[in-house]
Structures are given as C-alpha cells and as structure tokens.
Scaffold this motif. Structure first.
Motif, PDB file in Angstrom:
ATOM      1  N   THR A 184       0.863  -1.178   0.000  1.00 23.53           N
ATOM      2  CA  THR A 184       0.000   0.000   0.000  1.00 23.53           C
ATOM      3  C   THR A 184       0.904   1.234   0.000  1.00 23.53           C
ATOM      4  O   THR A 184       2.091   1.141   0.346  1.00 23.53           O
ATOM      5  CB  THR A 184      -0.927   0.055   1.226  1.00 23.53           C
ATOM      6  N   PRO A 185       0.365   2.401  -0.367  1.00 23.06           N
ATOM      7  CA  PRO A 185       1.189   3.620  -0.328  1.00 23.06           C
ATOM      8  C   PRO A 185       1.787   3.899   1.050  1.00 23.06           C
ATOM      9  O   PRO A 185       2.882   4.462   1.137  1.00 23.06           O
ATOM     10  CB  PRO A 185       0.204   4.714  -0.753  1.00 23.06           C
ATOM     11  N   TRP A 206       3.331  12.260  -3.443  1.00 20.86           N
ATOM     12  CA  TRP A 206       2.890  11.245  -4.382  1.00 20.86           C
ATOM     13  C   TRP A 206       1.405  10.968  -4.200  1.00 20.86           C
ATOM     14  O   TRP A 206       0.936  10.794  -3.062  1.00 20.86           O
ATOM     15  CB  TRP A 206       3.696   9.966  -4.177  1.00 20.86           C
ATOM     16  N   PHE A 208      -2.048   8.675  -5.071  1.00 15.15           N
ATOM     17  CA  PHE A 208      -2.508   7.334  -5.435  1.00 15.15           C
ATOM     18  C   PHE A 208      -4.029   7.271  -5.329  1.00 15.15           C
ATOM     19  O   PHE A 208      -4.671   8.099  -4.662  1.00 15.15           O
ATOM     20  CB  PHE A 208      -1.881   6.284  -4.515  1.00 15.15           C
ATOM     21  N   LEU A 262       3.058  -1.102  -6.688  1.00 15.59           N
ATOM     22  CA  LEU A 262       1.740  -0.513  -6.382  1.00 15.59           C
ATOM     23  C   LEU A 262       0.911  -0.293  -7.638  1.00 15.59           C
ATOM     24  O   LEU A 262       0.207   0.708  -7.781  1.00 15.59           O
ATOM     25  CB  LEU A 262       1.919   0.805  -5.624  1.00 15.59           C
ATOM     26  N   TRP A 265      -2.695   0.772  -7.461  1.00 12.33           N
ATOM     27  CA  TRP A 265      -2.936   2.084  -6.857  1.00 12.33           C
ATOM     28  C   TRP A 265      -2.654   3.230  -7.847  1.00 12.33           C
ATOM     29  O   TRP A 265      -2.677   4.395  -7.443  1.00 12.33           O
ATOM     30  CB  TRP A 265      -2.042   2.264  -5.635  1.00 12.33           C
ATOM     31  N   CYS A 266      -2.415   2.894  -9.091  1.00 15.96           N
ATOM     32  CA  CYS A 266      -1.983   3.899 -10.071  1.00 15.96           C
ATOM     33  C   CYS A 266      -2.922   3.935 -11.279  1.00 15.96           C
ATOM     34  O   CYS A 266      -2.640   3.317 -12.316  1.00 15.96           O
ATOM     35  CB  CYS A 266      -0.557   3.609 -10.526  1.00 15.96           C
TER      36      CYS A 266
END
Length: 301
Positions: A184-185, A206, A208, A262, A265-266
């Motif tokens: 996770t981030p 950043w 996400f 990730l 998440w992107c």
C-alpha cells in the motif's frame, strides 16, 4: 527622407517588450544582442523619444514605449495572420515553430516526433523550450504547448497526444533485493524514495487512488531531484523508488531493469495534449506538426 520606424524595428521593439530581455528577443529574431540594442538606440534618436528603460540587469518599455507596444500588438497579430494564410497556400511550410513542454515531454518529442517532422519539412525550424511550470503561450510568443488535459485553459484548442498515461513507482531489482515490497502507499514510509521538487521549490507529494479511495503521501528519501530523467536514472542505479510517468519507464520495465510497484494504486489519467490559441489562424507549420503527431499516434494504436 522618411525617419519613421521600419517594420523590422517595430517587431524588434515588440519582442524586447515581450521578453524584457535583449538577449531573448535577439534569439527570437536571430540577431546579435548588440545589433538589436544599436537598432533601438537609432530608432529612439530618429523619433526623438526614449522607448526603453535600460539597466545593467533588465530592460522595460517607458510609458511612451508601452503605449506604442499596445498599439502594435493587434497590428502585428493581424499581419502575422495574413502572412500565415499566405503561407498556408504553400506546398512546403517554412519558418520557425515555437513550442513549450515539460522536460519529460520535451524528451519524448525530441526522440519520437521532431526527427520525423524536420525530415518531412526541411524548410521548418523548431524552437522547443523545456519548462516545468505552466506558461502563458500567447504572452510568451509560443505557437503551441504540451500539457495534461486538466491544465489547459478552456479558450485553447486541444489535440490529444500519446493516449492515456499514469504515474508509477518503479525500483531496480538491486534495490528491492532483501526488502519487502510495498503493498500500500503507506508502506513507502519503510523505503528510500527518490523525491521530486515542484517549480516552487517544495518536494512533491505522491498521489494514489484505488477503488475511489485517494491518498497523498509525503514520502521519505535522502535524494531530491528536479528532473524526471534524473529520477529514473537514480532508480536504475538502485538508489530507491522513483515515481515517474509509465511511458518514460516502459523501456526499462520491458527489459526488467526496473520493476513496477503498487500497480493497482496507479490509475490512468487523460494524458497529454498539444494546445494552441483558438482565436488565431493556425500557421501551416503548426498544422503540419499536428499532422505528424496524429500520424505517429495512429501508428502506435
């Protein structure tokens, strides 16, 4: 004998007032700065009025110069429009195409687009300015710019280029060896991240998103860089995780010198657009450049 200003002198005055710089105006006009300075002094002597305030570090119009420049603006724009219409009838576009884009996009243009354009239209020149901050292309004298769709003013014409894209964390196998990959981030807090610096000088955060849940992370890291290409190189050298456009990292993902992290998440975003003023006549050179862009886009799809 006619002591009035010539069109060359008026264009030179306008360029100096626009750029607030003899050097930048001289570059645009393809003249030596000393030639341009002498031209302006000669003009001022002939008309008996000082048009420019000069210091060792800057140049700006006087009140009289500012009035003249404001009157010149619509006249020169109208003249340029007529000349562009004439140029449109030519089989071979010529002249200089002034473009602005981020450093990352400028690299992409130099690699993929500009070589094709210049080979196809040898009478054209390209003046490309890599600029991280958003600029007013009308005020700065550019024919067109490249930016993300959401950053383009509504009064501009936008042409999609490159398709959807996304930002992606990447790292080398050497860096990841012996480390737990982030799931996770929040897990980025355990890693060395290669941070970027925004145009205002602050380290970037950043962003996400997953299943509608957005996160912004202030990542840790000992290295801060201001160019995407340097961040990518640092990641290749095993210095940490970089957050870069996937299109720039893709060759290294393909040859496995970098690994994507990730991924879920992107999400993708709308991607890049070329944009230009909607109220101007489109010069033949810009139309030709747009044609090359669309052709290369179609060949990739």
């Amino acid at each position: 004998m006619n002591n009035g200003p010539t069109l060359v002198e008026l264009r030179a005055l306008f360029a100096i007032a626009l750029h607030r710089s003899f050097r930048k105006a001289a570059d645009e006009l393809e003249l030596a700065p000393s030639t341009l300075s002498h031209m302006m002094r000669d003009l001022e002597e002939r008309i008996g009025t000082r048009l420019l305030n000069r210091t060792t570090r800057s140049v700006s119009p006087t009140q009289a110069g500012e009035r003249l420049v404001e009157q010149l603006r619509p006249i020169l724009q109208s003249l340029d429009g007529v000349l562009a219409e004439i140029d449109a009838t030519r089989d071979h576009p010529s002249g200089t195409l002034r473009l602005t884009a981020s450093e990352t996009v400028s690299t992409l243009l130099v690699r993929k687009v500009i070589p094709v354009f210049l080979e196809r239209y040898p009478e054209m020149k390209v003046d490309l300015v890599a600029e991280p901050a958003f600029v007013d292309i009308v005020a700065e004298g550019f024919d067109a710019g490249f930016r993300l769709g959401e950053a383009i003013p509504q009064d501009m014409v936008a042409v999609r280029f490159g398709g959807p894209s996304r930002m992606l964390p990447v790292a080398s196998p050497a860096y990841l060896k012996g480390r737990r990959r982030p799931r996770t981030p929040d897990d980025l807090a355990e890693h060395q991240c290669i941070r970027s610096r925004t145009p205002n000088g602050r380290p970037d955060r950043w962003e996400f998103e997953r299943h509608g849940h957005a996160m912004t992370v202030d990542v840790p890291g000992a290295l801060v860089l201001n160019r995407t290409e340097l961040m990518l190189e640092a990641a290749l050298q095993g210095l940490g995780i970089a957050f870069v456009p996937q299109r720039l990292a893709q060759p290294h993902l393909d040859d496995r010198s970098l690994r994507a992290l990730l991924d879920e998440w992107c999400p993708s975003y709308s991607g890049l657009f070329l944009y230009y003023p909607g109220h101007r006549h489109v010069p033949a050179g810009l139309r030709a450049f747009i044609g090359v862009l669309k052709e290369l886009d179609a060949s990739r799809s």
